[in-house]
Design a protein around this motif. Structure first.
Motif, PDB file in Angstrom:
ATOM      1  N   ASN A 196    -101.503 -21.910  22.179  1.00 23.71           N
ATOM      2  CA  ASN A 196    -102.677 -22.737  22.482  1.00 23.71           C
ATOM      3  C   ASN A 196    -103.433 -22.221  23.703  1.00 23.71           C
ATOM      4  O   ASN A 196    -104.673 -22.195  23.703  1.00 23.71           O
ATOM      5  N   SER A 197    -102.702 -21.793  24.743  1.00 22.04           N
ATOM      6  CA  SER A 197    -103.355 -21.260  25.947  1.00 22.04           C
ATOM      7  C   SER A 197    -104.109 -19.972  25.631  1.00 22.04           C
ATOM      8  O   SER A 197    -105.213 -19.748  26.148  1.00 22.04           O
ATOM      9  N   PHE A 198    -103.517 -19.129  24.785  1.00 20.60           N
ATOM     10  CA  PHE A 198    -104.163 -17.863  24.407  1.00 20.60           C
ATOM     11  C   PHE A 198    -105.500 -18.117  23.711  1.00 20.60           C
ATOM     12  O   PHE A 198    -106.519 -17.499  24.046  1.00 20.60           O
ATOM     13  N   LEU A 199    -105.513 -19.052  22.756  1.00 25.48           N
ATOM     14  CA  LEU A 199    -106.749 -19.322  22.019  1.00 25.48           C
ATOM     15  C   LEU A 199    -107.781 -20.041  22.894  1.00 25.48           C
ATOM     16  O   LEU A 199    -108.977 -19.816  22.750  1.00 25.48           O
ATOM     17  N   ILE A 200    -107.322 -20.889  23.810  1.00 27.07           N
ATOM     18  CA  ILE A 200    -108.241 -21.521  24.762  1.00 27.07           C
ATOM     19  C   ILE A 200    -108.912 -20.439  25.613  1.00 27.07           C
ATOM     20  O   ILE A 200    -110.124 -20.452  25.836  1.00 27.07           O
ATOM     21  N   GLY A 201    -108.096 -19.487  26.083  1.00 24.39           N
ATOM     22  CA  GLY A 201    -108.627 -18.384  26.892  1.00 24.39           C
ATOM     23  C   GLY A 201    -109.617 -17.533  26.114  1.00 24.39           C
ATOM     24  O   GLY A 201    -110.667 -17.144  26.643  1.00 24.39           O
ATOM     25  N   VAL A 202    -109.293 -17.238  24.853  1.00 24.45           N
ATOM     26  CA  VAL A 202    -110.189 -16.432  24.008  1.00 24.45           C
ATOM     27  C   VAL A 202    -111.534 -17.135  23.828  1.00 24.45           C
ATOM     28  O   VAL A 202    -112.600 -16.525  23.978  1.00 24.45           O
ATOM     29  N   ILE A 203    -111.495 -18.427  23.525  1.00 33.78           N
ATOM     30  CA  ILE A 203    -112.744 -19.183  23.315  1.00 33.78           C
ATOM     31  C   ILE A 203    -113.559 -19.270  24.600  1.00 33.78           C
ATOM     32  O   ILE A 203    -114.789 -19.141  24.576  1.00 33.78           O
ATOM     33  N   CYS A 204    -112.895 -19.468  25.724  1.00 34.23           N
ATOM     34  CA  CYS A 204    -113.605 -19.592  27.003  1.00 34.23           C
ATOM     35  C   CYS A 204    -114.219 -18.266  27.452  1.00 34.23           C
ATOM     36  O   CYS A 204    -115.323 -18.247  28.014  1.00 34.23           O
ATOM     37  N   MET A 205    -113.513 -17.150  27.205  1.00 31.63           N
ATOM     38  CA  MET A 205    -113.967 -15.854  27.712  1.00 31.63           C
ATOM     39  C   MET A 205    -115.026 -15.195  26.831  1.00 31.63           C
ATOM     40  O   MET A 205    -115.872 -14.462  27.325  1.00 31.63           O
ATOM     41  N   LYS A 206    -114.988 -15.422  25.527  1.00 28.14           N
ATOM     42  CA  LYS A 206    -115.906 -14.751  24.612  1.00 28.14           C
ATOM     43  C   LYS A 206    -117.148 -15.606  24.376  1.00 28.14           C
ATOM     44  O   LYS A 206    -117.074 -16.681  23.776  1.00 28.14           O
ATOM     45  N   ARG A 207    -118.296 -15.096  24.815  1.00 28.44           N
ATOM     46  CA  ARG A 207    -119.548 -15.861  24.675  1.00 28.44           C
ATOM     47  C   ARG A 207    -119.914 -16.082  23.217  1.00 28.44           C
ATOM     48  O   ARG A 207    -120.578 -17.065  22.880  1.00 28.44           O
ATOM     49  N   SER A 208    -119.484 -15.186  22.342  1.00 30.73           N
ATOM     50  CA  SER A 208    -119.799 -15.346  20.916  1.00 30.73           C
ATOM     51  C   SER A 208    -119.117 -16.564  20.310  1.00 30.73           C
ATOM     52  O   SER A 208    -119.502 -17.022  19.226  1.00 30.73           O
ATOM     53  N   LEU A 209    -118.106 -17.094  21.008  1.00 32.97           N
ATOM     54  CA  LEU A 209    -117.397 -18.284  20.522  1.00 32.97           C
ATOM     55  C   LEU A 209    -117.860 -19.559  21.225  1.00 32.97           C
ATOM     56  O   LEU A 209    -117.282 -20.619  21.024  1.00 32.97           O
ATOM     57  N   HIS A 210    -118.919 -19.453  22.026  1.00 34.18           N
ATOM     58  CA  HIS A 210    -119.443 -20.641  22.714  1.00 34.18           C
ATOM     59  C   HIS A 210    -120.381 -21.399  21.787  1.00 34.18           C
ATOM     60  O   HIS A 210    -121.578 -21.557  22.051  1.00 34.18           O
ATOM     61  N   GLU A 211    -119.819 -21.845  20.674  1.00 38.77           N
ATOM     62  CA  GLU A 211    -120.529 -22.625  19.655  1.00 38.77           C
ATOM     63  C   GLU A 211    -119.802 -23.952  19.491  1.00 38.77           C
ATOM     64  O   GLU A 211    -118.607 -24.043  19.785  1.00 38.77           O
ATOM     65  N   PRO A 212    -120.511 -24.994  19.004  1.00 43.13           N
ATOM     66  CA  PRO A 212    -119.881 -26.321  18.889  1.00 43.13           C
ATOM     67  C   PRO A 212    -118.541 -26.317  18.171  1.00 43.13           C
ATOM     68  O   PRO A 212    -117.584 -26.950  18.631  1.00 43.13           O
ATOM     69  N   MET A 213    -118.445 -25.601  17.049  1.00 49.92           N
ATOM     70  CA  MET A 213    -117.199 -25.609  16.274  1.00 49.92           C
ATOM     71  C   MET A 213    -116.019 -25.120  17.112  1.00 49.92           C
ATOM     72  O   MET A 213    -114.931 -25.709  17.075  1.00 49.92           O
ATOM     73  N   TYR A 214    -116.232 -24.059  17.889  1.00 50.92           N
ATOM     74  CA  TYR A 214    -115.144 -23.489  18.684  1.00 50.92           C
ATOM     75  C   TYR A 214    -114.872 -24.307  19.949  1.00 50.92           C
ATOM     76  O   TYR A 214    -113.731 -24.342  20.430  1.00 50.92           O
ATOM     77  N   ILE A 215    -115.905 -24.969  20.478  1.00 53.61           N
ATOM     78  CA  ILE A 215    -115.690 -25.854  21.631  1.00 53.61           C
ATOM     79  C   ILE A 215    -114.834 -27.054  21.216  1.00 53.61           C
ATOM     80  O   ILE A 215    -113.931 -27.468  21.952  1.00 53.61           O
ATOM     81  N   PHE A 216    -115.092 -27.595  20.025  1.00 56.50           N
ATOM     82  CA  PHE A 216    -114.253 -28.682  19.511  1.00 56.50           C
ATOM     83  C   PHE A 216    -112.818 -28.191  19.282  1.00 56.50           C
ATOM     84  O   PHE A 216    -111.851 -28.922  19.538  1.00 56.50           O
ATOM     85  N   LEU A 217    -112.690 -26.951  18.807  1.00 52.79           N
ATOM     86  CA  LEU A 217    -111.368 -26.364  18.630  1.00 52.79           C
ATOM     87  C   LEU A 217    -110.642 -26.247  19.967  1.00 52.79           C
ATOM     88  O   LEU A 217    -109.448 -26.516  20.065  1.00 52.79           O
ATOM     89  N   CYS A 218    -111.389 -25.856  20.993  1.00 52.93           N
ATOM     90  CA  CYS A 218    -110.814 -25.736  22.330  1.00 52.93           C
ATOM     91  C   CYS A 218    -110.285 -27.087  22.811  1.00 52.93           C
ATOM     92  O   CYS A 218    -109.193 -27.177  23.377  1.00 52.93           O
ATOM     93  N   SER A 219    -111.045 -28.153  22.554  1.00 52.49           N
ATOM     94  CA  SER A 219    -110.602 -29.500  22.906  1.00 52.49           C
ATOM     95  C   SER A 219    -109.328 -29.866  22.148  1.00 52.49           C
ATOM     96  O   SER A 219    -108.414 -30.496  22.704  1.00 52.49           O
ATOM     97  N   LEU A 220    -109.247 -29.442  20.888  1.00 50.77           N
ATOM     98  CA  LEU A 220    -108.049 -29.700  20.076  1.00 50.77           C
ATOM     99  C   LEU A 220    -106.838 -28.972  20.649  1.00 50.77           C
ATOM    100  O   LEU A 220    -105.747 -29.548  20.753  1.00 50.77           O
ATOM    101  N   PHE A 221    -107.014 -27.718  21.059  1.00 49.35           N
ATOM    102  CA  PHE A 221    -105.908 -26.940  21.620  1.00 49.35           C
ATOM    103  C   PHE A 221    -105.464 -27.506  22.972  1.00 49.35           C
ATOM    104  O   PHE A 221    -104.266 -27.510  23.285  1.00 49.35           O
ATOM    105  N   VAL A 222    -106.418 -27.966  23.781  1.00 50.61           N
ATOM    106  CA  VAL A 222    -106.074 -28.607  25.053  1.00 50.61           C
ATOM    107  C   VAL A 222    -105.236 -29.855  24.780  1.00 50.61           C
ATOM    108  O   VAL A 222    -104.255 -30.135  25.486  1.00 50.61           O
ATOM    109  N   ASN A 223    -105.589 -30.582  23.734  1.00 42.18           N
ATOM    110  CA  ASN A 223    -104.833 -31.789  23.387  1.00 42.18           C
ATOM    111  C   ASN A 223    -103.407 -31.451  22.962  1.00 42.18           C
ATOM    112  O   ASN A 223    -102.471 -32.213  23.251  1.00 42.18           O
ATOM    113  N   GLU A 224    -103.222 -30.315  22.272  1.00 41.58           N
ATOM    114  CA  GLU A 224    -101.866 -29.904  21.886  1.00 41.58           C
ATOM    115  C   GLU A 224    -101.014 -29.642  23.129  1.00 41.58           C
ATOM    116  O   GLU A 224     -99.831 -30.016  23.188  1.00 41.58           O
ATOM    117  N   LEU A 225    -101.601 -28.994  24.143  1.00 44.57           N
ATOM    118  CA  LEU A 225    -100.876 -28.747  25.394  1.00 44.57           C
ATOM    119  C   LEU A 225    -100.553 -30.061  26.100  1.00 44.57           C
ATOM    120  O   LEU A 225     -99.459 -30.239  26.645  1.00 44.57           O
TER     121      LEU A 225
END
Length: 311
Positions: free
Chosen positions: A40-69
């Motif tokens: 979960n930390s790896f994917l959170i880091g990937v979404i935060c660092m890559k600007r191409s993933l700064h889209e609503p779908m991936y931001i919601f995914l990031c929130s989901l991964f934070v919730n898993e932690l």
């Protein structure tokens, strides 16, 4: 009148004596926790660092991964201590803290999945209006409202529990459960029971409305739309539906186990299934989204191969 006592701790009565095998269970649990934190930390880091993933779908995914932690942090430290302990007790404050973490985790999980389904509905059914209807400010607002709503809802539950007079301190579970504590009360629990039913309605059926609405609309579009539209729907909705079904099954079993007599089910199986919705979902989500979401998969492959080439 039934005697009541102010207990300083609860006894977790679902643990069974497995002798030296408890050290093997401890190691397996540690490995699972490390995998959950890493994935979960790896994917959170990937979404935060890559600007191409700064889209609503991936931001919601990031929130989901934070919730898993967050949910894992509410379970694993206590579970690891209990596995190697001979006496399975937990203090009352820590028990209520665990209830707050686990119940707010479950609430946030369902609400995040509801947000993601609505996001997919807009992307597939209203593509021309997507960027105006799902702005970055709205995404931040949606996520903030979900977390605040879940925290407040569970705080109300805890405030109703703390006032109860208890006639016992044996919880037939491997972690603290709100309903099992209410069952120990010898004072009036009508308010708790009414709010409990209302809380289940808020947690389950309110998020279910946007989920059913979204997927009904997406299904209609898929039936009459182009091949490209169907492929887009399948590629982005499959992991979400798999996550939703997995979590729904796990929660249903946990609700049934806490409210009905499950003594006919073997103790080990009951323990495994009661931990399923807290452990498997936290492992399942990063794996299924990491493998099925092509954009995340390609970026992860690129990071791994670049790291190997550097060495």
């Amino acid at each position: 009148m039934v005697n009541s006592t102010n207990f300083s701790h609860f006894i977790l009565g679902a643990f069974i004596d497995i002798g030296r095998l408890k050290y093997l269970c401890f190691m397996i649990t540690v490995i699972l926790y490390i995998m959950i934190v890493f994935a979960n930390s790896f994917l959170i880091g990937v979404i935060c660092m890559k600007r191409s993933l700064h889209e609503p779908m991936y931001i919601f995914l990031c929130s989901l991964f934070v919730n898993e932690l967050y949910g894992s942090a509410g379970l694993f430290p206590s579970l690891l201590v209990q596995i190697v302990s001979d006496i399975h007790t937990i203090s009352v404050p820590l028990c209520f803290l665990q209830i707050f973490c686990l119940y707010s985790y479950a609430c946030a999980e369902v609400c995040n999945l509801a947000l993601m389904s609505y996001d997919r509905y807009l992307a597939i059914c209203c593509p021309l209006q997507y960027n105006t209807r799902m702005t970055s400010n709205k995404v931040a607002l949606f996520i903030a409202v979900v977390w605040l709503y879940c925290f407040i809802k569970v705080l109300i539950t805890l405030s109703l529990n703390i006032r109860l007079q208890l006639c016992g301190n044996m919880i037939n579970s491997v972690y603290c459960s709100n309903y099992l504590i209410v069952k120990l009360a010898c004072s009036d629990t009508r308010v708790n029971n009414i709010y409990g039913i209302f809380g289940i309605f808020l947690t389950v059926f309110v998020p279910l409305i946007p989920i059913l609405f979204s997927y009904t609309k997406i299904l209609k579009i898929c039936l009459v739309g182009s091949k490209e539209t169907r492929q887009k729907a399948v590629s982005t909705c499959t992991p979400h539906l798999a996550s939703l079904l997995n979590f729904s099954f796990a929660c249903c079993f946990e609700i049934f186990q806490s409210r009905f007599d499950m003594t006919s089910v073997p103790s080990v199986l009951r323990i495994i299934l009661s931990l399923y919705f807290l452990i498997c979902q936290a492992l399942f989500n990063p794996i299924i989204y990491g493998l099925k979401m092509s954009k995340i998969r390609q970026i992860c492959k690129g990071l791994i191969f670049s790291h190997i080439n550097c060495r």
